[in-house]
Design a protein around this motif. Structure first.
Motif, short mmCIF file in Angstrom:
data_model
loop_
_atom_site.label_atom_id
_atom_site.label_comp_id
_atom_site.label_asym_id
_atom_site.label_seq_id
_atom_site.Cartn_x
_atom_site.Cartn_y
_atom_site.Cartn_z
N TRP A 15 -1.49 6.50 -10.97
CA TRP A 15 -0.16 6.91 -11.12
C TRP A 15 0.70 6.60 -12.38
N VAL A 69 5.36 10.08 -4.45
CA VAL A 69 6.17 10.42 -5.68
C VAL A 69 5.73 11.71 -6.55
N TRP A 70 4.61 11.46 -6.81
CA TRP A 70 3.86 12.44 -8.03
C TRP A 70 4.24 13.74 -7.35
N LEU A 71 3.89 13.81 -6.15
CA LEU A 71 3.88 15.20 -5.51
C LEU A 71 5.43 15.66 -5.34
N GLU A 88 9.69 1.66 -15.13
CA GLU A 88 8.50 1.09 -14.64
C GLU A 88 7.47 1.02 -15.86
N ASP A 147 -2.80 3.55 -6.83
CA ASP A 147 -1.90 2.40 -7.20
C ASP A 147 -0.86 2.86 -8.23
N ASP A 164 -1.44 -3.70 -17.49
CA ASP A 164 -2.05 -3.75 -16.33
C ASP A 164 -2.56 -2.42 -15.79
N PHE A 198 -5.66 -5.06 -12.64
CA PHE A 198 -4.41 -4.34 -12.64
C PHE A 198 -3.82 -4.69 -11.25
N LYS A 199 -2.44 -5.10 -11.40
CA LYS A 199 -1.85 -5.65 -10.33
C LYS A 199 -1.79 -4.64 -9.24
N GLU A 200 -2.04 -5.00 -8.00
CA GLU A 200 -1.81 -4.27 -6.89
C GLU A 200 -0.46 -4.13 -6.59
N THR A 201 0.30 -2.87 -6.77
CA THR A 201 1.70 -2.61 -6.43
C THR A 201 1.68 -1.57 -5.33
N SER A 202 2.84 -1.01 -5.26
CA SER A 202 2.88 -0.06 -3.96
C SER A 202 2.03 1.26 -3.93
N LYS A 203 1.81 1.64 -2.79
CA LYS A 203 0.79 2.75 -2.83
C LYS A 203 1.61 4.10 -2.75
N GLY A 213 2.70 5.84 -4.98
CA GLY A 213 2.54 6.83 -6.02
C GLY A 213 2.35 8.05 -5.82
N ALA A 214 1.20 8.50 -4.79
CA ALA A 214 0.76 9.78 -4.49
C ALA A 214 2.11 10.81 -4.10
#
Ligand code: SF4
Lengths: 120, 236
Positions: free
Chosen positions: B202, A15-17, A83, B197, B166, A5-10, A12-13
């Motif tokens: 997410w 944004v989720w919060l 996304e 990630d 992915d 799975f492609k490494e994208t930005s971190k 996520g946490a």
């Protein structure tokens, strides 16, 4: 090790919060909105009634927070869908631009209404 | 034993020979309490030997016979046909995975993603003299999550995976939960770093399809949510 799975930005946490926090704020403010607009003065709500309320700066501050959170929550959600479904990089950049522009336009129109009426 | 006539439609596909998958219809007589696997076996052994599907243990343990029947991901070996109440059975391979032939899908990607979250105990502390012990409370945290048989029904039912190949997928996330919340494991930070990630945890939007698909009735969505909370707590 190969990553599948492609490494994208971190981000996520965060944004989720923020999405959960803005959802809670929206929920509270929406109830407040309904109570103050529709339930406190019974009968038909007139234009002048709302105008009267919008003279109070506190009321307008709450309106402003409502506007900010609603725009953030809504457009963040739309971006998440982009996304999910849009994968070409260029297309994503274009859509991101469009989303940001629309969000700012809506924010501007909303602010115009609040500040014009309240004469702040 | 009482016999029953059934009609079924099976999605067939040989990538080397056909451009697109197509439906084959079959009509046969089977025992009333047959499972979906019995029906497939009957077709393969007596009607059409060219039909391909996976099966091994026929006890809902090996996880190789997961497929989609009437829109639901199930294990063929444990699902009786009367569950579909006399309806025509529509059998397809697991969605979201590339088809190798007929009902056999390519699960390499699924297992590769599983490998990435390191599905084994990572130990940093010295080994205990005797066996590892866990209190019943510690065990109850992971009790349900260790029941997973890696059939792939959950990952294949996930709309987030359909739209983005992915995405790590619920099965790998459940496995990550199983080790991160295991009191004996020391690799939580590595694993959290791996799944934190946008295409990792997410991408999960709490759709609950995985939970409905799981033949072991594991509440996968709940465990993924617990992981999310743990990651947020860690990163603040
Ligand atoms: S969690 Fe359930 S559905 Fe998913 S792979 Fe494991 S047993 Fe299959």
């Amino acid at each position: 090790m190969k990553k599948n799975f492609k490494e994208t930005s971190k981000t996520g946490a965060r944004v989720w919060l923020f999405q959960r926090i803005s959802a809670i704020i929206l929920f509270v403010l929406l109830i407040l909105h309904f109570v103050t607009y529709h339930f406190i003065n019974k009968g038909i709500i007139k234009y002048t009634d709302i105008m009267e309320k919008m003279k109070s700066p506190w009321f307008n501050l709450i309106q402003f927070i409502f506007l900010l959170t609603a725009v953030y929550h809504g457009f963040n959600g739309i971006w998440m869908m982009v996304e999910d479904y849009v994968h070409p990089k260029l297309m994503r950049i274009v859509l991101f631009g469009i989303i940001v522009i629309i969000a700012f336009c809506l924010l501007f129109i909303g602010m115009l209404t609040i500040f014009k009426v309240s004469n702040l | 034993m009482a016999k029953q006539k059934i009609k079924l439609k099976i999605l067939r596909y040989t990538p080397e020979k056909q451009k697109k998958p197509y439906w084959s219809t079959y009509q046969l007589e089977v025992d009333q309490d047959s499972t979906v696997l019995d029906v497939l076996n009957e077709i393969h052994w007596n009607i059409d030997g060219s039909l391909s599907y996976r099966r091994s243990c026929r006890s809902a343990i090996c996880g190789s016979c997961a497929l989609k029947v009437n829109g639901q991901n199930i294990l063929a070996c444990e699902t009786p046909i009367h569950k579909f109440k006399g309806k025509k059975l529509k059998i397809e391979p697991l969605p979201g995975f590339p088809i190798i032939k007929d009902l056999v899908v390519d699960m390499d990607n699924f297992f590769e993603k599983l490998r990435q979250i390191k599905p084994f105990l990572i130990l940093k502390k010295p080994l205990p003299d005797k066996e590892f012990t866990q209190s019943p409370e510690q065990f109850s945290e992971i009790r349900e999550s260790i029941l997973c048989i890696l059939c792939g029904a959950c990952t294949s039912s996930c709309p987030s995976l359909w739209s983005n190949k992915d995405y790590l997928g619920p099965a790998s996330l459940l496995k990550a939960y199983r080790f991160i919340f295991d009191s004996r494991d020391d690799g939580a930070m590595e694993r959290i770093d791996m799944i934190n990630d946008r295409n990792g945890i997410w991408r999960c939007h709490t759709i609950f399809n995985c939970m409905e698909a799981c033949p072991k009735n594991i509440n996968i969505t709940e465990y993924i949510s617990k992981l999310k909370v743990k990651i947020v707590e860690n990163s603040i």
